[in-house]
Design a protein around this motif. Structure first.
Motif, PDB file in Angstrom:
ATOM      1  N   GLY A  38      14.138   8.095 -12.087  1.00  0.00           N
ATOM      2  CA  GLY A  38      13.171   9.145 -11.814  1.00  0.00           C
ATOM      3  C   GLY A  38      13.709  10.542 -12.006  1.00  0.00           C
ATOM      4  N   GLU A 187      11.914   7.944  -3.298  1.00  0.00           N
ATOM      5  CA  GLU A 187      10.981   7.109  -4.048  1.00  0.00           C
ATOM      6  C   GLU A 187      10.438   6.022  -3.127  1.00  0.00           C
ATOM      7  N   ARG A 189       8.387   2.726  -2.762  1.00  0.00           N
ATOM      8  CA  ARG A 189       7.861   1.584  -3.508  1.00  0.00           C
ATOM      9  C   ARG A 189       6.994   0.726  -2.599  1.00  0.00           C
ATOM     10  N   SER A 194      11.982   3.301   1.464  1.00  0.00           N
ATOM     11  CA  SER A 194      12.165   4.361   0.475  1.00  0.00           C
ATOM     12  C   SER A 194      13.593   4.383  -0.054  1.00  0.00           C
ATOM     13  N   LEU A 227       6.925   9.677  -5.537  1.00  0.00           N
ATOM     14  CA  LEU A 227       8.166  10.418  -5.357  1.00  0.00           C
ATOM     15  C   LEU A 227       7.920  11.755  -4.681  1.00  0.00           C
TER      16      LEU A 227
END
Length: 250
Positions: A38, A187, A189, A194, A227
């Motif tokens: 990312g 991030e 998911r 995280s 994000l």
């Protein structure tokens, strides 16, 4: 639409154009990092002299359209100013030169996430799309932190139209100008805890990173992750960063 530029650097130090300096990077490797983590680091995008010159603009209110005190809005502690048009060089040139490279990644991400939006190949066309939607205020900004300051995790979305990748350039030297103040990316998911990415930067280094969502390949195809980014507490000194956001704001 193209915006006029105003030089802040001695032209002799600008012998390498924004397009040429951006072209020197291994974009295949950078795109792989963006896909995998990312974010991707562009080492020494600005020289030390350029960094000092841009940071030195902070007290000059004529360069900026607004001044934000983070604590007043619950954003953290610290302050920043949004540049007004025309943007200073080399920021104007870098904004134009970086966009086409990142648009390739942005379009691939949207395809993988099943999103219909596609971004034009040049920044002027994308800015025109923003302006047609009523987003006309420039978003590049200069941030200043002193001891105790930090930036809460956030996303820089300023309207319905948003480019999914942005760039931050560290203007100060860690360990000399300041301590602490690490750039962090989180991030989230689905159904997982995280993930945190702490990005090590030196003076003049840039990081390109996802603004909002990006695709991640799973066992059943691509899925979307969310994000946010921020800056940890500055422990000593003064830290300056410039942010290059590619969409304009309402």
């Amino acid at each position: 639409m193209n915006q006029p530029r105003t030089n802040i650097i001695d032209p002799a130090s600008m012998a390498v154009s924004a397009e040429d300096r951006v072209a020197t990077y291994d974009w295949a490797a950078l795109n792989t990092d963006l896909d995998s983590f990312g974010c991707a680091i562009l080492p020494k995008l600005l020289t030390a002299d350029e960094c000092r010159a841009i940071a030195g603009l902070y007290p000059d209110e004529t360069r900026f359209r607004s001044h934000i005190i983070m604590a007043r809005h619950g954003f953290g502690k610290g302050e920043y100013r949004y540049f007004k048009y025309p943007l200073p060089d080399p920021l104007a040139g870098l904004r134009t030169a970086l966009y086409p490279r990142l648009a390739v990644v942005a379009n691939e991400w949207n395809e993988r996430m099943g999103l219909d939006e596609r971004f034009p190949g040049d920044h002027a066309s994308f800015l025109q799309r923003c302006h047609d939607a009523g987003q006309t205020r420039p978003t590049p900004l200069l941030l200043q932190y002193v001891p105790g300051d930090f930036n809460c995790l956030h996303q820089d979305l300023y309207g319905d139209i948003a480019f999914p990748i942005q760039v931050a350039i560290l203007l100060s030297e860690p360990g000399r100008d300041f301590t602490g103040g690490e750039f962090a990316l989180t991030e989230q998911r689905p159904r997982m805890q995280s993930r945190v990415e702490v990005v090590p930067l030196r003076q003049g280094d840039a990081v390109a990173f996802a603004v909002h969502n990006r695709p991640v390949k799973g066992t059943k195809g691509n899925y979307r992750v969310n994000l946010r980014h921020g800056v940890s507490r500055v422990r000593s000194g003064m830290r300056h960063t410039v942010g290059i956001i590619f969409h304009d704001a309402r």
